[in-house]
Design a protein around this motif. Structure first.
Motif, PDB file in Angstrom:
ATOM      1  N   HIS A 305      15.462 -20.675   3.407  1.00 52.77           N
ATOM      2  CA  HIS A 305      15.178 -19.239   3.268  1.00 52.77           C
ATOM      3  C   HIS A 305      14.865 -18.603   4.601  1.00 52.77           C
ATOM      4  CE1 HIS A 305      14.994 -19.668  -1.108  1.00 52.77           C
ATOM      5  NE2 HIS A 305      14.408 -20.825  -0.863  1.00 52.77           N
ATOM      6  N   THR A 306      15.143 -17.305   4.695  1.00 49.22           N
ATOM      7  CA  THR A 306      14.677 -16.565   5.863  1.00 49.22           C
ATOM      8  C   THR A 306      13.162 -16.385   5.716  1.00 49.22           C
ATOM      9  OG1 THR A 306      14.861 -14.387   4.862  1.00 49.22           O
ATOM     10  CG2 THR A 306      16.860 -15.271   5.934  1.00 49.22           C
ATOM     11  N   PRO A 307      12.470 -16.045   6.827  1.00 46.80           N
ATOM     12  CA  PRO A 307      11.012 -15.872   6.726  1.00 46.80           C
ATOM     13  C   PRO A 307      10.607 -14.851   5.666  1.00 46.80           C
ATOM     14  CG  PRO A 307      11.679 -15.989   9.031  1.00 46.80           C
ATOM     15  CD  PRO A 307      12.950 -15.969   8.218  1.00 46.80           C
ATOM     16  N   LYS A 308      11.288 -13.728   5.622  1.00 49.36           N
ATOM     17  CA  LYS A 308      10.870 -12.708   4.657  1.00 49.36           C
ATOM     18  C   LYS A 308      11.191 -13.112   3.228  1.00 49.36           C
ATOM     19  CE  LYS A 308      11.041  -8.216   5.758  1.00 49.36           C
ATOM     20  NZ  LYS A 308      11.408  -6.951   6.446  1.00 49.36           N
ATOM     21  N   GLU A 309      12.349 -13.772   3.024  1.00 48.12           N
ATOM     22  CA  GLU A 309      12.637 -14.289   1.668  1.00 48.12           C
ATOM     23  C   GLU A 309      11.530 -15.231   1.227  1.00 48.12           C
ATOM     24  OE1 GLU A 309      17.470 -14.660   2.114  1.00 48.12           O
ATOM     25  OE2 GLU A 309      16.307 -16.504   1.801  1.00 48.12           O
ATOM     26  N   ALA A 310      11.191 -16.167   2.110  1.00 47.55           N
ATOM     27  CA  ALA A 310      10.172 -17.159   1.757  1.00 47.55           C
ATOM     28  C   ALA A 310       8.851 -16.457   1.437  1.00 47.55           C
ATOM     29  CB  ALA A 310       9.991 -18.157   2.900  1.00 47.55           C
ATOM     30  N   MET A 311       8.478 -15.480   2.268  1.00 46.30           N
ATOM     31  CA  MET A 311       7.227 -14.745   2.022  1.00 46.30           C
ATOM     32  C   MET A 311       7.257 -14.066   0.653  1.00 46.30           C
ATOM     33  SD  MET A 311       5.509 -11.575   4.177  1.00 46.30           S
ATOM     34  CE  MET A 311       6.859 -10.414   4.041  1.00 46.30           C
ATOM     35  N   ILE A 313       9.148 -14.637  -2.044  1.00 45.23           N
ATOM     36  CA  ILE A 313       9.185 -15.561  -3.187  1.00 45.23           C
ATOM     37  C   ILE A 313       7.802 -16.175  -3.409  1.00 45.23           C
ATOM     38  CG2 ILE A 313      10.149 -17.733  -4.039  1.00 45.23           C
ATOM     39  CD1 ILE A 313      12.723 -17.041  -2.406  1.00 45.23           C
ATOM     40  N   LEU A 314       7.178 -16.620  -2.316  1.00 42.11           N
ATOM     41  CA  LEU A 314       5.876 -17.278  -2.451  1.00 42.11           C
ATOM     42  C   LEU A 314       4.802 -16.281  -2.894  1.00 42.11           C
ATOM     43  CD1 LEU A 314       6.116 -19.548   0.704  1.00 42.11           C
ATOM     44  CD2 LEU A 314       5.812 -20.378  -1.643  1.00 42.11           C
ATOM     45  N   GLN A 315       4.774 -15.104  -2.300  1.00 42.82           N
ATOM     46  CA  GLN A 315       3.756 -14.123  -2.676  1.00 42.82           C
ATOM     47  C   GLN A 315       3.918 -13.716  -4.138  1.00 42.82           C
ATOM     48  OE1 GLN A 315       1.082 -12.842  -1.314  1.00 42.82           O
ATOM     49  NE2 GLN A 315       1.227 -13.133   0.911  1.00 42.82           N
ATOM     50  N   GLN A 316       5.178 -13.552  -4.584  1.00 41.99           N
ATOM     51  CA  GLN A 316       5.360 -13.143  -5.974  1.00 41.99           C
ATOM     52  C   GLN A 316       4.933 -14.249  -6.927  1.00 41.99           C
ATOM     53  OE1 GLN A 316       9.279 -11.455  -5.568  1.00 41.99           O
ATOM     54  NE2 GLN A 316       8.317  -9.756  -4.455  1.00 41.99           N
ATOM     55  N   ALA A 317       4.919 -15.488  -6.441  1.00 38.87           N
ATOM     56  CA  ALA A 317       4.428 -16.598  -7.264  1.00 38.87           C
ATOM     57  C   ALA A 317       2.917 -16.811  -7.078  1.00 38.87           C
ATOM     58  CB  ALA A 317       5.190 -17.877  -6.909  1.00 38.87           C
ATOM     59  N   GLY A 318       2.270 -15.978  -6.243  1.00 41.06           N
ATOM     60  CA  GLY A 318       0.815 -16.088  -6.082  1.00 41.06           C
ATOM     61  C   GLY A 318       0.358 -17.007  -4.969  1.00 41.06           C
ATOM     62  N   VAL A 319       1.232 -17.277  -3.989  1.00 37.75           N
ATOM     63  CA  VAL A 319       0.856 -18.143  -2.872  1.00 37.75           C
ATOM     64  C   VAL A 319       0.706 -17.283  -1.606  1.00 37.75           C
ATOM     65  CG1 VAL A 319       1.494 -20.153  -1.486  1.00 37.75           C
ATOM     66  CG2 VAL A 319       2.246 -19.993  -3.874  1.00 37.75           C
ATOM     67  N   PRO A 320      -0.426 -17.366  -0.900  1.00 31.71           N
ATOM     68  CA  PRO A 320      -0.553 -16.620   0.358  1.00 31.71           C
ATOM     69  C   PRO A 320       0.475 -17.105   1.384  1.00 31.71           C
ATOM     70  CG  PRO A 320      -2.704 -17.411  -0.388  1.00 31.71           C
ATOM     71  CD  PRO A 320      -1.667 -18.083  -1.246  1.00 31.71           C
ATOM     72  N   ALA A 321       1.335 -16.200   1.813  1.00 33.47           N
ATOM     73  CA  ALA A 321       2.394 -16.561   2.759  1.00 33.47           C
ATOM     74  C   ALA A 321       2.750 -15.332   3.561  1.00 33.47           C
ATOM     75  CB  ALA A 321       3.626 -17.073   2.006  1.00 33.47           C
ATOM     76  N   GLY A 322       3.140 -15.542   4.811  1.00 32.26           N
ATOM     77  CA  GLY A 322       3.518 -14.406   5.647  1.00 32.26           C
ATOM     78  C   GLY A 322       4.654 -14.786   6.577  1.00 32.26           C
ATOM     79  N   ALA A 323       5.682 -13.943   6.617  1.00 37.10           N
ATOM     80  CA  ALA A 323       6.755 -14.151   7.589  1.00 37.10           C
ATOM     81  C   ALA A 323       6.165 -14.032   8.992  1.00 37.10           C
ATOM     82  CB  ALA A 323       7.840 -13.105   7.390  1.00 37.10           C
ATOM     83  N   VAL A 324       6.626 -14.893   9.893  1.00 39.91           N
ATOM     84  CA  VAL A 324       6.258 -14.730  11.303  1.00 39.91           C
ATOM     85  C   VAL A 324       7.175 -13.641  11.863  1.00 39.91           C
ATOM     86  CG1 VAL A 324       6.194 -15.810  13.578  1.00 39.91           C
ATOM     87  CG2 VAL A 324       5.424 -17.085  11.555  1.00 39.91           C
ATOM     88  N   PHE A 325       6.621 -12.433  11.989  1.00 39.29           N
ATOM     89  CA  PHE A 325       7.425 -11.285  12.409  1.00 39.29           C
ATOM     90  C   PHE A 325       7.645 -11.303  13.913  1.00 39.29           C
ATOM     91  CE2 PHE A 325       8.067  -8.070   9.063  1.00 39.29           C
ATOM     92  CZ  PHE A 325       7.366  -8.630   8.019  1.00 39.29           C
ATOM     93  N   THR A 326       8.881 -10.967  14.308  1.00 40.32           N
ATOM     94  CA  THR A 326       9.108 -10.617  15.709  1.00 40.32           C
ATOM     95  C   THR A 326       8.868  -9.112  15.817  1.00 40.32           C
ATOM     96  OG1 THR A 326      11.415 -10.020  15.437  1.00 40.32           O
ATOM     97  CG2 THR A 326      10.938 -12.355  15.836  1.00 40.32           C
ATOM     98  N   VAL A 327       8.717  -8.627  17.041  1.00 42.02           N
ATOM     99  CA  VAL A 327       8.470  -7.192  17.194  1.00 42.02           C
ATOM    100  C   VAL A 327       9.639  -6.363  16.658  1.00 42.02           C
ATOM    101  CG1 VAL A 327       8.046  -5.336  18.838  1.00 42.02           C
ATOM    102  CG2 VAL A 327       6.802  -7.493  19.029  1.00 42.02           C
TER     103      VAL A 327
END
Lengths: 412, 401
Positions: A305-311, A313-327
């Motif tokens: 998954h891309t970082p945002k996809e992973a974030m 999917i995980l957040q919607q399932a109730g898991v704290p997750a955050g994409a590592v954003f570039t500027v």
């Protein structure tokens, strides 16, 4: 009255980052910040070392570093070693509320401009000094920029990969951190003065501001007898807790489980419900003990998954997750846009540029965030003539003798 | 005696994380009366370590002892209607509410920000949340690591050939705390003129991004250069960028090496190598970063970090020692500044608690201890809100306090 600091005038002698960022915040809150620059120009460019905008007619006005940290301020140039310059400065102090400086502790007294002198000209003046290590003690005259205080204050020793050498956070974390402590202190002093009529000399030690944001570690070493060290992206008790590789080049997602519920949801998302009942991971103590064994099964999923996809999917399932954003990703992200934190500001020499705003939204008076940095000595006449009432011939003499030049003396 | 700067400000703090606790501590240090409203089982912060002898006790957690120094504690169960009624009576009296409920939680308690603002128009209400009360991620769950990632800071920290690296400790939450304290003071000053309070919606991710060196990251991005982590060196990598600003190993430890604005050629003297003052090197220092590192390592390898710092500082070169936490606690400068005064606590014992980095010329910092759970119930509920001691007994039995 439209802003919290409407009517407050601040004389800003600060250089580099920590001081200018503090007064930038105060300017955004409505203060009139008058930057008193050295006649020889804007040395901050050398520190930040970003070249001026190519093609600018006056390069010193197109220095991105200066223009970033000095947004919303006014500018005059004064030679404080010259009697005329000093006189103009003290007149300015007499009609101002705050003077702020981050020279090394010897400079203001050497100029004959220490607190008792300023008070003679403005009895309730608030003078703010920002010594790197403090105003007394054996290291008081040591010089340091922000990152050096990370080192001396302990933050570098607890930042770093597991088992690796000490590290430092970001670019100028300690400077920004000290800036916000300083802006808070100035607001507090203004509040006290409104109640009591008293000014003050405030000193904010940069290194102590760094120590304040790792305060619990000093309790830890006393309470456990151990010396806290580096644990990378791991956590003292949460597990799993880390940054995992995603699909794409240098793409990552942060995942942290604080509870059994988080972990069960994570296992379901990554298609490994077996791990939730595995005795190695059944509670947080076991997970902490065996956390390294979770890296591979988690990475096997995050890599798909891309970082945002992973974030998402995980957040919607109730898991704290955050994409590592570039500027660049922050600039186009819908959430960052909704927050309105990143501001576009037009500057006469630089065109439009992006800047960080203030990190809150207020239901009442909105901060002013969008004024550009001043050109060198842009407010020379407004301040010296209109505000201080210096006669035209004195101002002309100060220009001619380069006490208050309109262009930097030397190469700028 | 606490400082008097904020002595007419009464703050109520309700929270579970470091952000509201640090905000409250900053306000308390400047003389505000800060009343911590805890659930009857105690604030979750009390359950976080470190603990003396690693044995958990709700009165002895190091994080709580540090962040709650100088505050009062009362207990209210906000999940009871009597508790909420009591909380509203308290809000009627106070100036500031600092809380970190996730978006929607206050609404579920019947205490939505707009309704609080209507009921208490002079109240300054600071909401601290991970992602803010607005935007598509408002309801996402956060923690320090997640906020560090989403703020963009993680990508900028660490080695170029390794994953992004979180800064030590809980920096994102501390930043929300100190930025929140600025927001509260600005609203208090504004209230003097308007007579009205404000609702301040501050997110941890924004407070963290606020600590970017904005010019580097946004300016680079606008020019099409991706700002990316660069080890312990600065993120800008153009050859003329100033250097060194990095961590280097010396004998038995590490130093932070930094170029000197006062004495750029001084590095050559410090490390006994004229090449370090070569005009070519000085003109494009980042372009020679590997060479500068090698020359400094070689030149300084037989000196301890302390020796390097002292010799460099004499040359007006801003080198500093990388100290571990125990060294910081005991170093002579912190001793002289009195940054770690001993504080006696009736249950936890005597520990040295970090003081305030803000020094007033006329009001010395007075160390104070953290409160016991519910220590100020009688003072706040009886003396301020007019309850009787019998009421307290009844409310305690009913699970409200």
């Amino acid at each position: 009255m439209s802003l919290p600091l409407e009517g407050i005038r601040i004389v800003d002698l600060t250089l580099v980052i920590a001081g200018p960022v503090a007064t930038r915040v105060l300017s955004a809150l409505g203060a009139q910040v008058i930057k008193v620059e050295a006649p020889w120009g804007r040395t901050i460019g050398r520190v930040h070392s970003l070249p001026s905008q190519p093609g600018a007619s006056r390069p010193y006005n197109a220095n991105p570093a200066f223009n970033e940290v000095n947004r919303g301020k006014w500018s005059i140039a004064l030679n404080l070693q010259h009697p005329l310059g000093k006189d103009a400065f003290l007149r300015l102090v007499s009609v101002s509320d705050v003077v702020i400086e981050n020279f090394s502790p010897r400079v203001l007294p050497n100029l004959g401009l220490d607190y008792p002198v300023l008070r003679q000209h403005r009895p309730d003046i608030i003078l703010v000094s920002m010594p790197a290590l403090g105003h007394k003690g054996p290291w008081r005259n040591y010089i340091s920029f922000g990152p050096g205080t990370d080192a001396l204050g302990g933050l570098s020793s607890i930042t770093g990969y597991e088992g690796g050498p000490p590290h430092k956070p970001g670019n100028y974390y300690a400077d920004q951190n000290a800036a916000y402590h300083t802006a808070f202190a100035v607001l507090t002093a203004l509040y006290r003065r409104r109640r009591t009529g008293r000014g003050a000399h405030l000193r904010i030690a940069l290194r102590e501001a760094t120590q304040a944001v790792i305060g619990e570690y000093f309790l830890e070493t006393q309470m456990t007898g151990c010396i806290p060290t580096r644990m990378g992206n791991r956590h003292p008790w949460m597990a799993p807790h880390g940054i995992y590789p995603c699909r794409g080049d240098d793409a990552w997602v942060a995942i942290a489980c604080a509870t059994d519920q988080h972990f069960r949801a994570l296992c379901a998302v990554i298609g490994r419900p077996d791990l939730a009942s595995d005795p190695r991971f059944v509670d947080s103590l076991s997970r902490k003990h065996n956390e390294a064994q979770l890296d591979e099964p988690m990475s096997a999923w995050t890599r798909l998954h891309t970082p945002k996809e992973a974030m998402h999917i995980l957040q919607q399932a109730g898991v704290p997750a955050g994409a590592v954003f570039t500027v660049p990703q922050m600039l186009e992200d819908p959430h960052w846009r909704a927050l309105g934190f990143i501001r576009e500001v037009a500057h006469p020499e630089m065109g439009k540029a992006l800047h960080p705003g203030l990190p809150w939204r207020a239901s009442g008076l909105a901060p002013r965030q969008d004024a550009p940095a001043p050109l060198f000595a842009e407010h020379h006449r407004t301040v010296l003539h209109d505000l201080l009432g210096l006669p035209a011939e004195v101002v002309a003499q100060m220009e001619a003798e380069k006490v208050a030049p309109l262009e930097p003396v030397g190469d700028g | 005696m606490p400082r008097d700067a904020l002595s007419d400000v009464w703050v109520v703090e309700v929270g579970s994380g470091v952000a509201p606790a640090y905000c409250g501590r900053l306000l308390a240090d400047q003389g505000a009366r800060v009343t911590l409203v805890e659930p009857p089982a105690g604030s979750p912060l009390r359950r976080e370590g470190p603990f003396p002898r690693q044995s958990p006790h709700h009165e002895a957690g190091g994080l709580f002892l540090y962040l709650s120094a100088g505050k009062e504690s009362v207990t209210i169960n906000l999940h009871t209607s009597t508790g909420r009624a009591l909380f509203l009576r308290l809000l009627e009296r106070v100036d500031v509410l600092v809380e970190d409920f996730p978006p929607g939680a206050l609404e579920r308690l019947g205490l939505s920000p707009p309704s609080l603002h209507r009921a208490f128009p002079r109240l300054v209400h600071l909401s601290l949340t991970w992602f803010g009360h607005t935007g598509p991620y408002a309801h996402y769950q956060g923690c320090d690591l997640v906020a560090y990632a989403v703020s963009g800071y993680a990508y900028l920290t660490g080695n170029p050939d390794k994953p992004p690296l979180k800064a030590g400790g809980r920096q994102t939450e501390y930043q929300a705390g100190v930025n929140g304290a600025m927001a509260v003071l600005s609203a208090l000053l504004a209230r003097d003129a308007t007579g009205r309070g404000q609702w301040l919606d501050l997110s941890v991710v924004e407070a963290t991004a606020h600590t970017f060196d904005g010019v580097t990251v946004f300016h680079m991005a606008q020019r099409g250069i991706l700002p990316r982590r660069n080890g312990t060196r600065l993120i800008q990598r153009e050859p003329h960028t100033a250097y060194p600003s990095t961590l280097l190993p010396v004998k038995g430890g590490w130093v932070h090496a930094h170029w000197s604005p006062q004495n750029p050629e001084g590095l050559a003297l410090l490390a006994n190598n004229p090449r370090l003052a070569d005009p070519e090197v000085l003109a494009t220092p980042m372009g020679h970063a590997d060479e500068i590192d090698a020359l400094l390592r070689e030149g300084l390898k037989d000196r301890t970090p302390q020796e390097v710092m002292e010799q460099a500082q004499e040359l007006r070169i801003p080198f500093t020692v990388v100290q571990d936490v125990a060294q910081v606690l005991h170093d002579p400068q912190n001793q002289a500044m009195g940054f770690f005064p001993p504080v006696e606590h009736p249950v936890a014992g005597r520990w040295r608690i970090p003081a305030s980095p803000i020094h007033w010329d006329d009001e010395p910092y007075q160390p104070r201890r953290a409160p016991l759970l519910g220590e100020h119930n009688r003072q706040v509920f009886c003396q301020e809100l007019g309850l009787t001691p019998e009421d307290l007994v009844r409310l305690r039995a009913g699970g409200v306090l």
